[in-house]
Scaffold this motif. Structure first.
Motif, PDB file in Angstrom:
ATOM      1  N   ASP A 124      18.637  11.342  16.148  1.00 47.63           N
ATOM      2  CA  ASP A 124      18.598  12.713  16.648  1.00 47.63           C
ATOM      3  C   ASP A 124      18.787  13.686  15.764  1.00 47.63           C
ATOM      4  N   GLU A 125      19.710  13.323  14.623  1.00 43.68           N
ATOM      5  CA  GLU A 125      19.810  14.065  13.564  1.00 43.68           C
ATOM      6  C   GLU A 125      18.763  14.345  12.676  1.00 43.68           C
ATOM      7  N   LYS A 127      15.529  14.011  13.619  1.00 42.64           N
ATOM      8  CA  LYS A 127      14.617  14.809  14.329  1.00 42.64           C
ATOM      9  C   LYS A 127      15.028  16.292  14.314  1.00 42.64           C
ATOM     10  N   TRP A 128      16.343  16.494  14.304  1.00 39.98           N
ATOM     11  CA  TRP A 128      16.680  17.893  14.423  1.00 39.98           C
ATOM     12  C   TRP A 128      16.465  18.386  12.788  1.00 39.98           C
ATOM     13  N   LYS A 131      12.624  19.166  12.621  1.00 40.30           N
ATOM     14  CA  LYS A 131      12.335  20.474  13.282  1.00 40.30           C
ATOM     15  C   LYS A 131      12.567  21.563  12.415  1.00 40.30           C
ATOM     16  N   MET A 132      13.866  21.783  11.947  1.00 39.86           N
ATOM     17  CA  MET A 132      14.208  23.018  11.187  1.00 39.86           C
ATOM     18  C   MET A 132      13.121  23.147   9.966  1.00 39.86           C
ATOM     19  N   SER A 265      18.119  28.625  13.866  1.00 38.43           N
ATOM     20  CA  SER A 265      19.101  27.760  14.327  1.00 38.43           C
ATOM     21  C   SER A 265      18.264  27.162  15.565  1.00 38.43           C
ATOM     22  N   ASP A 266      18.642  25.960  15.964  1.00 42.63           N
ATOM     23  CA  ASP A 266      17.994  25.289  17.277  1.00 42.63           C
ATOM     24  C   ASP A 266      18.218  26.205  18.360  1.00 42.63           C
ATOM     25  N   GLU A 267      17.434  25.600  19.432  1.00 41.39           N
ATOM     26  CA  GLU A 267      17.998  26.120  21.047  1.00 41.39           C
ATOM     27  C   GLU A 267      19.326  26.361  21.296  1.00 41.39           C
ATOM     28  N   ASN A 268      20.364  25.337  20.672  1.00 45.29           N
ATOM     29  CA  ASN A 268      21.702  25.643  21.019  1.00 45.29           C
ATOM     30  C   ASN A 268      22.652  26.455  20.139  1.00 45.29           C
ATOM     31  N   ARG A 270      22.619  26.291  16.766  1.00 47.43           N
ATOM     32  CA  ARG A 270      22.980  25.353  15.606  1.00 47.43           C
ATOM     33  C   ARG A 270      22.358  25.407  14.442  1.00 47.43           C
TER      34      ARG A 270
END
Length: 477
Positions: A124-125, A127-128, A131-132, A265-268, A270
């Motif tokens: 997941d790290e 993937k994040w 995406k950024m 940032s992401d949807e959260n 972050r």
């Protein structure tokens, strides 16, 4: 005395029992055929020799022939038990099982030098982080103004380093171009002395990536580690200055990759930390600094060796120029029209892929081709070997751009950018950069190779040993 000896004897007995049990357990596993080679060194030296001789595919082909296993064999590289998966079947298996059966793995020098970044994170790290970065480096982002920016930098580079010169050493000169372009597009860095300082540090950094991680003065890894620390220090200064500029409204969030990463940032909610940003820009500068340099250099070599191919490329590029106003910059649509030119680039990357292969780690015991690859083993796949296999490409050493016409090669036989979730993030950036350079160089010059059949060695990427000196012949309009 007996009270002291008993615990020691007990420890020895337990150790021997566990060791024998482990060996017995392993003996029950049907490992792939192959050899672990020398103690500690394994078969690493044989792999390095193949690289230095300019034939990285030789290491795999010799072992496939020796062990009679065309799909998988075992070896020991860089101190690790390793399974080598061969050909399109191996590529398909690994690309399709990312984060399921396998995960990215790199030798210790790579993880030490790059730190926590897209190349070293998993799951997941990863993937994040991807995406950024993808919102700036993906295909949609390049359909706007990046083609014209690359064209501006390319024209300026050719005016400064090519025009008026009788001879040019291509590798060193293109390296300047690729690094300047990456610095400008990623960080809006344009000061020549600053770029030169970072570029010299990168040359040291590059040499330590596939070295033994011996951090002692005099070793390549020690020098690379120091260079990486110096690059990060420079990047952190730039990052902190940019944060202030953004806060004061002196620049926009869309200015470049650095501004994008600082403000996205992401949807959260972050954000990447400043250290994460520095590590990822370090990674992208490395990718822009070397892989494109290698491909452009070998493209110029191939066009010098094949005048008929050069003429077809020139014809296509002149048609694009004639459709534009005088001085008008390249657009994304122009890049899309360079179909034959990209076929030529693709054939260059088939014969000498910018990245020869990559590593994974088995997350579980894997059953593959009738053998078991134990959990924790490392796995290697090779683009160089796949691209040079006669069963994948007819007359494999012949330079033939027509291989990429129509549907092109069979899936998983051509993998210069990898595949699956870990496919090279900079693929579109690289395509745009190479084609912008190609357009400008062929519409300005023809050239002769001063060292015909110049040797190519891999250290760690394909490099002409004398830097590919050429004699330029300007077109007279």
């Amino acid at each position: 005395m007996i009270q002291i000896l008993l615990p020691v004897l007990l420890i020895i007995v337990v150790y021997l029992f566990l060791n024998i049990h482990q060996k017995y357990h392993k003996s029950k596993i049907n490992l792939p055929p192959g050899s672990f080679g020398w103690p500690l060194l394994g078969e690493t030296l044989a792999l390095l020799r193949a690289y230095w001789d300019g034939v990285p595919e030789r290491f795999i082909q010799e072992r496939v022939d020796k062990h009679g296993s065309p799909l998988v064999f075992k070896t020991s590289l860089l101190g690790e038990h390793m399974a080598v998966l061969c050909g399109p079947a191996g590529n398909k298996f690994l690309f399709g099982n990312e984060n399921k059966l396998v995960a990215v793995w790199w030798p210790l020098p790579v993880s030490k030098l790059f730190g926590r970044s897209l190349i070293t994170t998993r799951g997941d790290e990863a993937k994040w982080m991807r995406k950024m970065l993808l919102s700036y480096l993906g295909p949609d982002a390049f359909a706007t103004h990046y083609a014209s920016t690359m064209d501006v930098v390319t024209r300026r580079h050719i005016d400064l380093h090519w025009r008026g010169k009788k001879e040019v050493k291509v590798f060193q000169t293109v390296k300047l171009y690729a690094f300047e372009l990456a610095c400008r597009l990623f960080m809006s860095l344009e000061e020549p002395s600053h770029i030169e300082k970072l570029g010299s540090l990168f040359n040291i950094f590059m040499k330590g990536i596939l070295e033994l991680p011996i951090n002692l003065p005099g070793t390549r890894f020690y020098s690379a580690n120091k260079a990486a620390a110096a690059i990060r220090k420079e990047l952190m200064i730039i990052i902190k200055e940019r944060r202030v500029e953004l806060k004061e409204g002196k620049t926009s969030s869309s200015q470049d990759l650095l501004s994008h990463l600082l403000t996205s940032s992401d949807e959260n909610g972050r954000y990447l930390t400043e250290k994460d940003i520095a590590n990822n820009i370090l990674l992208l500068l490395f990718a822009g600094h070397d892989t494109s340099t290698v491909t452009i250099t070998l493209l110029i070599k191939s066009l010098g060796e094949h005048p008929d191919v050069y003429e077809k490329v020139l014809k296509e590029q002149l048609e694009i120029s004639k459709a534009k106003e005088v001085g008008e910059l390249l657009k994304w649509d122009d890049i899309q029209r360079m179909r034959y030119s990209w076929n030529v680039v693709s054939e260059v990357m088939r014969l000498n892929p910018p990245t020869t292969g990559a590593f994974r780690e088995a997350l579980v015991d894997i059953e593959y081709a009738g053998y078991t690859i134990p959990k924790g083993w490392k796995i290697y796949w090779s683009a160089a070997s796949t691209h040079k296999d006669e069963s994948n490409f007819e007359d494999v050493t012949r330079f033939d751009p027509s291989r990429f016409e129509g549907a092109g090669p069979t899936p998983f036989t051509y993998v210069p950018f990898g595949g699956g979730p870990r496919m090279c993030l900079g693929k579109e950036f690289s395509r745009l950069e190479i084609l912008a350079f190609l357009h400008n160089i062929v519409t300005n010059f023809k050239w002769d190779l001063l060292i015909p059949d110049e040797k190519i060695e891999y250290d760690p990427m394909a490099t002409p040993v004398k830097g590919l000196p050429i004699r330029l012949h300007p077109h007279h309009v």
